[in-house]
Every structure is written in C-alpha cells, then in structure tokens.
Design an enzyme around this catalytic site. Structure first.
Site, short mmCIF file in Angstrom:
data_model
loop_
_atom_site.label_atom_id
_atom_site.label_comp_id
_atom_site.label_asym_id
_atom_site.label_seq_id
_atom_site.Cartn_x
_atom_site.Cartn_y
_atom_site.Cartn_z
N PRO A 94 -3.52 -15.76 31.44
CA PRO A 94 -3.81 -14.33 31.61
C PRO A 94 -3.75 -13.56 30.30
O PRO A 94 -4.18 -12.42 30.22
CB PRO A 94 -2.72 -13.84 32.57
CG PRO A 94 -1.83 -14.98 32.86
CD PRO A 94 -2.29 -16.18 32.12
N GLU A 122 4.71 -19.75 34.01
CA GLU A 122 5.95 -19.50 33.27
C GLU A 122 5.71 -19.56 31.77
O GLU A 122 6.43 -18.96 31.00
CB GLU A 122 7.03 -20.52 33.63
CG GLU A 122 7.50 -20.49 35.07
CD GLU A 122 6.75 -21.48 35.94
OE1 GLU A 122 5.61 -21.87 35.59
OE2 GLU A 122 7.28 -21.86 37.01
N ARG A 160 -23.67 -24.43 34.54
CA ARG A 160 -24.93 -23.96 35.10
C ARG A 160 -25.86 -23.35 34.06
O ARG A 160 -27.04 -23.15 34.32
CB ARG A 160 -24.68 -23.00 36.27
CG ARG A 160 -23.92 -21.76 35.92
CD ARG A 160 -23.53 -21.01 37.17
NE ARG A 160 -24.70 -20.58 37.94
CZ ARG A 160 -25.52 -19.61 37.56
NH1 ARG A 160 -25.32 -18.98 36.44
NH2 ARG A 160 -26.55 -19.29 38.30
N ASP A 175 -29.89 -14.01 36.51
CA ASP A 175 -28.53 -13.85 37.04
C ASP A 175 -27.99 -12.45 36.82
O ASP A 175 -28.36 -11.78 35.86
CB ASP A 175 -27.56 -14.76 36.28
CG ASP A 175 -27.60 -16.17 36.79
OD1 ASP A 175 -28.16 -16.41 37.86
OD2 ASP A 175 -27.04 -17.05 36.09
N1 ADE Z 1 -3.56 -18.67 34.47
C1 ADE Z 1 -2.87 -17.79 35.21
N2 ADE Z 1 -3.56 -16.67 35.41
C2 ADE Z 1 -4.77 -16.84 34.78
C3 ADE Z 1 -5.90 -16.03 34.61
N3 ADE Z 1 -5.99 -14.80 35.12
N4 ADE Z 1 -6.93 -16.52 33.89
C4 ADE Z 1 -6.84 -17.75 33.34
N5 ADE Z 1 -5.79 -18.56 33.48
C5 ADE Z 1 -4.76 -18.11 34.18
#
Ligand code: ADE
Length: 237
Positions: A94, A122, A160, A175
């Site tokens: 994230p 974590e 793709r 697309d």
């Molecule tokens: N791992 C945990 N959350 C994630 C996300 N939003 N994007 C990519 N990998 C992740």
C-alpha cells in the site's frame, strides 16, 4: 515476457493465471508466469520466512534473506544496479505508487522479466526495498492482507497489453483509461429487452455518428463518476 511471483502463499495462485487472456497469452508463448514459494529459500531448520520486528510492536516482518536468495536464484544478483535493463522487481504494497494504466503500459512495452514480491501487511524487511526493488506499486488506497491479490491484478493489467494478447489490438486502444476516459456503454442483441431498447444511433450503421455518440457517452460518464480524470496536471479541465 517472463513473470516470477514470490509469495509465502503459492497455493493462493491456484489456477488464477489459467483463464481468458492470460491463459491465451501463455499458450501463445507471449508470457511465462511462475509462482515461487519464498519458504523454499529459507535457510534455518524451521524454514522461517518472518520474524519479530526490531523495536517491538505487533505482527511479524518478512525476513530479508529468503527474498535475497530467491532474487539471486532468479536474476543472478541481489544488487539492483546490476539488473539488466528489461528487469523490473516490483514490491506490491500500500506504500507504492498507485497503479495506473500508463504504468501497466510501460511494463508491457519495456519489461522483459518482472519479479513480483508479495508483501504481508505487517511489513517486509526494508533492506529488500533498498537493494532489490525497482518499483513499489499499490493497487489502491486500501489495505489488503497481502500483496497476492495485487500481484494478480498487476499481472492481468500487463499481460493483456502485450502485443497480440488481445484478439484485436483495437480493443486495448479502446479500453477505459487508454484515452483518459471511462469506457462508453455497450449493448448486444436483442435490440429490445424487457421493454428496454438499445439507443437508436447504434442500430443505424452510421459509423461517424456512432463514434461521436460513444465519445460523448464516455465523456458524460467520466464527468459524473471520475471528474478527477478530466483535470490536467495544472488543475485545468
Ligand atoms: N498489499 C496490501 N495492500 C496492498 C495494496 N493496496 N496494493 C498492493 N499491495 C498491497
């Protein structure tokens, strides 16, 4: 193209790459996708892949060594400055750059060998990011329990776009996002379904008018659902 996925949950991937366009691309020899168990690179007798965080705190952190060994096995080096030009080592997390169509396009066009590292929420020993990772990518502003679903999403978005992966190249050009807009609505037979009819313009065979209608609908939908896509880098519409 070759895609290697590093994960502590190899079974997660089951048959996920065996359908539709990815399956076709694999059969056509456009891409090879391999899933590797990080645990196989653990060196201690318990095959540990994670450990407690220095400094304390909840949860466990993925250890650096098994991932370094896996990358050395796959790429012959654990120093990213020595990777060949077409190699990308991607950490899914994230904390990464938000995935956009343009990023998938860049990978499809420039990368020959992609290694996807699936983190756990974590965390992962930061030395992996410092020495091995060329790109850290997030698939959105929400937290998954691991990078595995994100690795599937990224693989699909890239494969793709490989030349010849889609039946017709025009479908990738049309697309959503490839022209900066959401996609226009689509209809198929019957022309009348439960009292709902297909817009007349799509039935009359006038291709210039159809293109105009599709563009207008795409623009309308984008304004309504994703106005942010219409705002330029300098804030202009
Ligand atoms: N791992 C945990 N959350 C994630 C996300 N939003 N994007 C990519 N990998 C992740």
């Amino acid at each position: 193209m070759k895609i290697d996925v590093l994960t502590i949950f190899p079974e997660f991937f089951g048959q996920v790459f065996d359908f539709g366009i990815i399956r076709r691309a694999k059969l056509a020899g456009l891409v090879e996708v391999n899933v590797h168990d990080i645990r196989e690179y653990a060196t201690d007798k318990h095959k540990m892949t994670d450990d407690r965080p220095f400094g304390g705190g909840d949860g466990m952190v993925l250890k650096a060594e098994p991932i370094f060994l896996a990358i050395e096995h796959l790429l012959g080096t654990s120093d990213r400055s020595e990777y060949s030009e077409s190699v990308r080592v991607v950490m899914l997390s994230p904390q990464g750059r938000p995935l956009k169509q343009q990023i998938a396009k860049e990978f499809a066009e420039c990368a020959g060998h992609i290694v996807l590292i699936c983190g756990r929420y974590e965390g992962i020993d930061e030395r992996v990011n410092e020495m091995l990772v060329t790109d850290e990518i997030s698939i959105g502003d929400y937290v998954l329990s691991g990078g595995e679903p994100a690795a599937v999403v990224l693989t699909d978005a890239i494969v793709r776009l490989l030349p010849e992966a889609l039946g017709s190249q025009t479908s990738a050009e049309n697309d959503s996002f490839s022209n900066g807009l959401l996609d226009c609505p689509h209809y198929t037979r019957p022309a009348e379904f439960r009292g709902m009819s297909v817009p007349e313009v799509l039935l009359n065979g006038n291709h210039a008018e159809i293109e105009k209608w599709r563009f207008e609908k795409a623009l309308e939908k984008t304004k309504r659902i994703r106005p942010d896509l219409l705002i330029g880098e300098n804030g202009e519409m």
